[in-house]
Design an enzyme around this catalytic site. Structure first.
Site, PDB file in Angstrom:
ATOM      1  N   SER A 190     -29.534  -9.120  30.007  1.00 42.69           N
ATOM      2  CA  SER A 190     -29.144 -10.063  29.529  1.00 42.69           C
ATOM      3  C   SER A 190     -29.697 -10.329  27.885  1.00 42.69           C
ATOM      4  CB  SER A 190     -30.013 -11.385  29.800  1.00 42.69           C
ATOM      5  OG  SER A 190     -31.270 -11.250  29.698  1.00 42.69           O
TER       6      SER A 190
ATOM      7  N   HIS B  48     -30.527 -10.849  36.695  1.00 45.53           N
ATOM      8  CA  HIS B  48     -31.474  -9.421  37.109  1.00 45.53           C
ATOM      9  C   HIS B  48     -31.655  -9.082  38.246  1.00 45.53           C
ATOM     10  CE1 HIS B  48     -33.797 -10.070  33.152  1.00 45.53           C
ATOM     11  NE2 HIS B  48     -32.859  -8.861  32.948  1.00 45.53           N
TER      12      HIS B  48
ATOM     13  N   GLU C 282     -36.040 -15.923  35.280  1.00 45.74           N
ATOM     14  CA  GLU C 282     -37.091 -15.338  35.563  1.00 45.74           C
ATOM     15  C   GLU C 282     -38.474 -16.144  35.358  1.00 45.74           C
ATOM     16  OE1 GLU C 282     -38.745 -12.494  32.010  1.00 45.74           O
ATOM     17  OE2 GLU C 282     -36.678 -12.058  31.665  1.00 45.74           O
TER      18      GLU C 282
ATOM     19  N   GLU D  91     -36.832  -6.486  37.596  1.00 44.14           N
ATOM     20  CA  GLU D  91     -38.544  -6.418  36.963  1.00 44.14           C
ATOM     21  C   GLU D  91     -39.344  -6.667  37.614  1.00 44.14           C
ATOM     22  OE1 GLU D  91     -38.582  -9.402  33.526  1.00 44.14           O
ATOM     23  OE2 GLU D  91     -37.105  -8.386  33.062  1.00 44.14           O
TER      24      GLU D  91
ATOM     25  N   ASP E 200     -38.649 -18.267  32.299  1.00 41.01           N
ATOM     26  CA  ASP E 200     -37.221 -17.295  31.005  1.00 41.01           C
ATOM     27  C   ASP E 200     -35.396 -17.690  31.795  1.00 41.01           C
ATOM     28  OD1 ASP E 200     -35.577 -16.393  29.821  1.00 41.01           O
ATOM     29  OD2 ASP E 200     -36.419 -14.132  29.344  1.00 41.01           O
TER      30      ASP E 200
ATOM     31  N   GLU F  79     -39.010 -19.611  27.263  1.00 37.99           N
ATOM     32  CA  GLU F  79     -38.291 -18.309  27.041  1.00 37.99           C
ATOM     33  C   GLU F  79     -36.290 -18.567  27.615  1.00 37.99           C
ATOM     34  OE1 GLU F  79     -39.678 -14.429  27.597  1.00 37.99           O
ATOM     35  OE2 GLU F  79     -37.338 -14.019  26.758  1.00 37.99           O
TER      36      GLU F  79
ATOM     37  N   ASP G 139     -36.062 -15.458  21.875  1.00 43.25           N
ATOM     38  CA  ASP G 139     -35.643 -14.109  22.651  1.00 43.25           C
ATOM     39  C   ASP G 139     -33.928 -13.961  22.374  1.00 43.25           C
ATOM     40  OD1 ASP G 139     -35.052 -11.560  23.984  1.00 43.25           O
ATOM     41  OD2 ASP G 139     -34.846 -12.399  25.306  1.00 43.25           O
TER      42      ASP G 139
ATOM     43  N   LYS H 180     -40.254  -7.688  21.520  1.00 48.84           N
ATOM     44  CA  LYS H 180     -38.801  -6.258  21.894  1.00 48.84           C
ATOM     45  C   LYS H 180     -38.565  -4.983  21.723  1.00 48.84           C
ATOM     46  CE  LYS H 180     -36.357  -8.966  26.029  1.00 48.84           C
ATOM     47  NZ  LYS H 180     -35.488  -9.791  25.744  1.00 48.84           N
TER      48      LYS H 180
ATOM     49  N   HIS I 194     -41.399  -6.212  27.659  1.00 50.25           N
ATOM     50  CA  HIS I 194     -40.954  -4.981  28.553  1.00 50.25           C
ATOM     51  C   HIS I 194     -39.080  -5.278  28.329  1.00 50.25           C
ATOM     52  CE1 HIS I 194     -40.042  -6.768  32.962  1.00 50.25           C
ATOM     53  NE2 HIS I 194     -40.119  -7.655  31.538  1.00 50.25           N
TER      54      HIS I 194
ATOM     55  N   LYS J 246     -45.390  -9.934  28.493  1.00 50.42           N
ATOM     56  CA  LYS J 246     -44.442 -10.049  29.737  1.00 50.42           C
ATOM     57  C   LYS J 246     -44.245  -8.877  29.540  1.00 50.42           C
ATOM     58  CE  LYS J 246     -39.747 -11.719  28.513  1.00 50.42           C
ATOM     59  NZ  LYS J 246     -39.150 -12.710  29.058  1.00 50.42           N
TER      60      LYS J 246
HETATM   61  P1  PGA Z   1     -33.562  -8.200  29.607  1.00 50.51           P
HETATM   62  O1  PGA Z   1     -34.104  -9.209  29.575  1.00 50.51           O
HETATM   63  O2  PGA Z   1     -34.687  -6.518  29.209  1.00 50.51           O
HETATM   64  O3  PGA Z   1     -32.718  -7.959  30.638  1.00 50.51           O
HETATM   65  O4  PGA Z   1     -32.617  -8.702  28.097  1.00 50.51           O
HETATM   66  C1  PGA Z   1     -35.649  -9.849  30.238  1.00 50.51           C
HETATM   67  C2  PGA Z   1     -35.097 -11.411  28.587  1.00 50.51           C
HETATM   68  O5  PGA Z   1     -34.432 -11.707  29.311  1.00 50.51           O
HETATM   69  O6  PGA Z   1     -36.744 -11.555  28.609  1.00 50.51           O
HETATM   70 ZN    ZN Z   2     -35.408 -13.475  27.655  1.00 56.50          ZN
END
Ligand code: PGA
Ligand code: ZN
Length: 420
Positions: free
Chosen positions: A43, A157, A166, A207, A245, A286, A313, A338, A366, A389
């Protein structure tokens, strides 16, 4: 510190979803060699640095990374070998300049970030330090992060009907990281029992969180609070708090948010979150709204920014320039961090430093596609941001990071833990 690089190489390997990614190796003239594994998201924010995929549908449905591997073995190796360098940031800047695009579209952020991570690790090893101790700081003293465990998965996911991506638990009240990991694992086990007892399948999302057929976010929150209690912990800041999230960009379509069959405006979403934080022990949200919903984000921040952490994010992409603009616009009060969203370790640290100066918290993260590389555990400790996270307390590529935190904690029992 001056150093010479004698080897730069990459290999196509698989990530935790069975999709190709890069393993990179950097060798220094003193013989030190270090390896890194490159993460990959599902995502993704539209303004993330470019993850270069081959597009050759005869291999991995077009997802191969042989072009990026070739860029490491060819152009980046030629650029970096055979001269003296003064710092990691000098090397990162040289890679950015050689790429020549604003978003690493030519060489690939998956190529540059792999080289940057392996080089950081090699430089740390060469200086006889652990990675977390070697990483250049920016004013936040090192500390152990609170782990944020993603125990229930939806969105991009998981194949279930849940729109929110999440549901995480943060043992904010744990005295140290070892106890925090234990709490995460115990609640995860209690949650599995609860879901089974209610007749749900306990298969896992990308995840490592459970992916039951639940669709209403509040229903999920109920069962998580119950699991926290079942495991003997107190829901809330003194015990275990919840972090969300929703990854709302994924269900934001034509100006509306699609949640369990209902269409909501930005304002409706903000009020929905306001009601959720009244009823449930939520400390952080988030991507509560979509990355293009600038006005909605301002409303969200004004309405709830004084009460909880609001993390950007998809709308921030670990990008120093984008984060700087968002801070000026009063959007969010925290940033997800990230490495592969921006493509070098130095730019990642710069993004964090900008947040630190503006009073924005940072959460290291991650990606949903991972390798066993635990770089981000060291990054979280070394930068002292206080939160990491990295998925459920299950699946090897997720627990590798939590296990690395416990290893660092065992070697450095005096490091403070948590958000402070
Ligand atoms: P992604 O999701 O690694 O699939 O982008 C993680 C997030 O949205 O925080
Ligand atoms: Zn995110």
């Amino acid at each position: 510190m001056s150093f010479e690089i004698t080897g730069v190489a990459a290999l196509e390997i698989l990530d935790s979803r069975g999709r190709p990614t890069l393993q990179t190796t950097v060798t220094l003239s003193d013989g030190t060699t270090a390896v890194a594994g490159v993460p990959s998201g599902a995502s993704t924010g539209t303004r993330e640095a470019v993850e270069l995929r081959d597009g050759d549908t005869a291999r991995f449905g077009g997802g191969g990374v042989l072009t990026a591997v070739g860029n490491v073995n060819g152009e980046l190796a030629d650029l970096l070998r055979g001269q003296k360098w003064e710092s990691l940031s000098a090397v990162d800047e040289a890679m950015v300049a050689a790429d020549g695009t604003p978003n690493k579209a030519r060489l690939g952020a998956n190529a540059t970030v792999g080289v940057s991570m392996a080089l950081a690790r090699a430089l740390a090893a060469s200086s006889g330090q652990s990675l977390h101790a070697w990483l250049p700081g920016f004013g936040q003293p090192p500390r152990m992060p609170v782990p944020c465990f993603n125990v229930l998965n939806g969105g991009a996911h998981a194949p279930n009907a849940l729109d929110f991506q999440e549901f995480m638990i943060s043992p904010l009240g744990a005295p140290n990281v070892t106890e925090a990991v234990r709490a995460g694992a115990e609640v995860y086990a209690a949650l599995r029992k609860r879901l089974s007892a209610a007749g749900h399948a306990t298969g896992l999302g990308d995840e490592g969180g459970f992916a039951p057929e639940l669709a209403e976010p509040e229903e999920v929150l109920e069962v998580i609070v119950a699991a926290i209690t079942d495991a003997g912990y107190t829901p809330g800041r003194t015990g275990i708090a919840i972090a969300l999230d929703p990854a709302a960009s994924e269900f934001h379509k034509a100006g509306r948010y699609h949640v369990n069959g209902k269409q909501l405006s930005s304002h409706d979403m903000v009020e929905r979150y306001a009601a959720m934080i009244e009823r449930y022990p939520i400390g952080s949200i988030e991507d509560g709204l979509g990355e293009s919903d600038h006005d909605g984000w301002q409303e969200l921040t004004t309405r709830l920014g004084g009460q909880i952490q609001l993390v950007g994010d998809d709308n921030f992409c670990t990008n120093p320039a984008i984060i700087t603009a968002a801070i000026a616009d009063g959007i969010a009060n925290s940033a997800l961090i990230k490495l592969n969203q921006i493509g070098t370790v130095s730019e990642t640290l710069e993004a964090m430093a900008i947040c630190h100066r503006a009073g924005y918290t940072q959460m290291i993260s991650h990606r949903s596609g991972e390798t066993p590389d635990s770089f981000i555990a060291d990054l979280a400790v070394g930068t002292g941001c206080g939160q990491l996270k990295t998925g459920a307390p299950a699946r090897g590529e997720r627990v590798a990071k939590y296990n690395r935190l416990m290893e660092i904690s065992a070697h450095h029992p005096d490091l403070p833990c948590g958000l402070g």
